[in-house]
Write a protein that holds these residues in place. Sequence first.
Motif, mmCIF file in Angstrom:
data_model
loop_
_atom_site.group_PDB
_atom_site.id
_atom_site.type_symbol
_atom_site.label_atom_id
_atom_site.label_comp_id
_atom_site.label_asym_id
_atom_site.label_seq_id
_atom_site.Cartn_x
_atom_site.Cartn_y
_atom_site.Cartn_z
ATOM 1 N N ASN A 172 22.836 -16.417 44.596
ATOM 2 C CA ASN A 172 21.540 -16.064 43.993
ATOM 3 C C ASN A 172 21.652 -15.987 42.477
ATOM 4 O O ASN A 172 20.759 -16.468 41.761
ATOM 5 C CB ASN A 172 21.023 -14.736 44.532
ATOM 6 C CG ASN A 172 20.515 -14.834 45.946
ATOM 7 O OD1 ASN A 172 20.958 -14.106 46.813
ATOM 8 N ND2 ASN A 172 19.586 -15.729 46.199
ATOM 9 N N LEU A 173 22.729 -15.393 41.974
ATOM 10 C CA LEU A 173 22.908 -15.292 40.515
ATOM 11 C C LEU A 173 23.142 -16.668 39.892
ATOM 12 O O LEU A 173 22.651 -16.942 38.793
ATOM 13 C CB LEU A 173 24.055 -14.337 40.191
ATOM 14 C CG LEU A 173 23.774 -12.870 40.499
ATOM 15 C CD1 LEU A 173 25.019 -12.025 40.226
ATOM 16 C CD2 LEU A 173 22.586 -12.349 39.695
ATOM 17 N N PHE A 217 20.848 -18.317 37.068
ATOM 18 C CA PHE A 217 21.421 -18.811 35.812
ATOM 19 C C PHE A 217 20.989 -20.250 35.545
ATOM 20 O O PHE A 217 20.574 -20.591 34.436
ATOM 21 C CB PHE A 217 22.953 -18.710 35.855
ATOM 22 C CG PHE A 217 23.615 -19.240 34.630
ATOM 23 C CD1 PHE A 217 23.659 -18.488 33.467
ATOM 24 C CD2 PHE A 217 24.193 -20.504 34.622
ATOM 25 C CE1 PHE A 217 24.262 -18.988 32.319
ATOM 26 C CE2 PHE A 217 24.786 -21.012 33.487
ATOM 27 C CZ PHE A 217 24.827 -20.245 32.329
ATOM 28 N N SER A 249 15.479 -14.846 42.470
ATOM 29 C CA SER A 249 16.911 -14.977 42.776
ATOM 30 C C SER A 249 17.686 -13.752 42.298
ATOM 31 O O SER A 249 18.563 -13.253 43.000
ATOM 32 C CB SER A 249 17.477 -16.245 42.136
ATOM 33 O OG SER A 249 16.901 -17.383 42.736
ATOM 34 N N ILE A 250 17.351 -13.256 41.117
ATOM 35 C CA ILE A 250 17.997 -12.051 40.604
ATOM 36 C C ILE A 250 17.628 -10.847 41.464
ATOM 37 O O ILE A 250 18.490 -10.035 41.823
ATOM 38 C CB ILE A 250 17.634 -11.819 39.122
ATOM 39 C CG1 ILE A 250 18.274 -12.896 38.252
ATOM 40 C CG2 ILE A 250 18.089 -10.430 38.664
ATOM 41 C CD1 ILE A 250 17.782 -12.909 36.821
ATOM 42 N N ALA A 303 19.567 -10.963 44.652
ATOM 43 C CA ALA A 303 20.972 -10.606 44.432
ATOM 44 C C ALA A 303 21.125 -9.094 44.306
ATOM 45 O O ALA A 303 22.015 -8.497 44.924
ATOM 46 C CB ALA A 303 21.512 -11.299 43.184
ATOM 47 N N LEU A 345 16.845 -8.426 33.486
ATOM 48 C CA LEU A 345 17.854 -9.495 33.406
ATOM 49 C C LEU A 345 17.230 -10.823 32.985
ATOM 50 O O LEU A 345 17.831 -11.566 32.222
ATOM 51 C CB LEU A 345 18.580 -9.624 34.740
ATOM 52 C CG LEU A 345 19.597 -8.532 35.026
ATOM 53 C CD1 LEU A 345 20.094 -8.607 36.463
ATOM 54 C CD2 LEU A 345 20.774 -8.609 34.063
#
Length: 185
Positions: A73-74, A78, A112-113, A116, A177
Motif C-alpha cells: 500500500n505504501l 509513493f 493507499s496510505i 496501510a 502524509l
Amino acid sequence: TCHGLAALALGDPTAKRARRLSLNPLRHIDWFGLLMMITVGFGWAKPVPVNMWKFKNPKKGMAITAAAGPLANLLIAFVFLFFYGLLFIPLTRLGNTGGYILEMIYITAYLSIALAIFNVIPIPPLDGSKVLYSFVSDRAYTKLMYYERYGMIVLMLGVLLLSRTNLDPLGRAAYWLCLLYTSPS
C-alpha cells in the motif's frame, strides 16, 4: 496478492494453489464484506490463504507475509504521489479534465496510505497483529492465536464507535502524509 507472493517466496504455495495470486478483483471479493461496504461503509476482501506451518520459521514468516500488504500500500501511494508531482503542472493546464485526473491520482495515494495505516493496527485480523505477535513467546503466541477469532468483533465495534464521532485518526494521518509528499519544500 502481495501477501500471497510473500508467502510463496517464503515457501508456502497455498495462495498460488488457490489461484489468489491474481490482480483480478473477482478472485478476492468476500460477498458479505462487499455487502457491508455498500450498506454501512466498511467492508473487507477475502483474506489471502496462508499456511504458516510451511515457513521455516512460522512466526517470522507470518510477520513478513503480513507486513507485505501495508508495504505494498505504501509503495502504491509513493508511486501515485510521484506521478502526482510529475504531472501536476501539465495536467493543471488541461483545465477541469486535468484536475479530475490529478484528484483521482491523489485519492488513490490517500486511500493507499489510509489502508496501510489501518492494516498496521495490532488488532486481529489486521496485519499489525501478526507482526506484533512475532515478538512474543511461543506460548503467548499460541494463546493470542486462540483469541484471534474475536478480533473482528473488536474491530467492528471500534469502527462503529469511531463512525459515530467526529474523530477520524486514519483519515487525518493519511491526509498529513499526502500533504508531506505533495507540498512544495
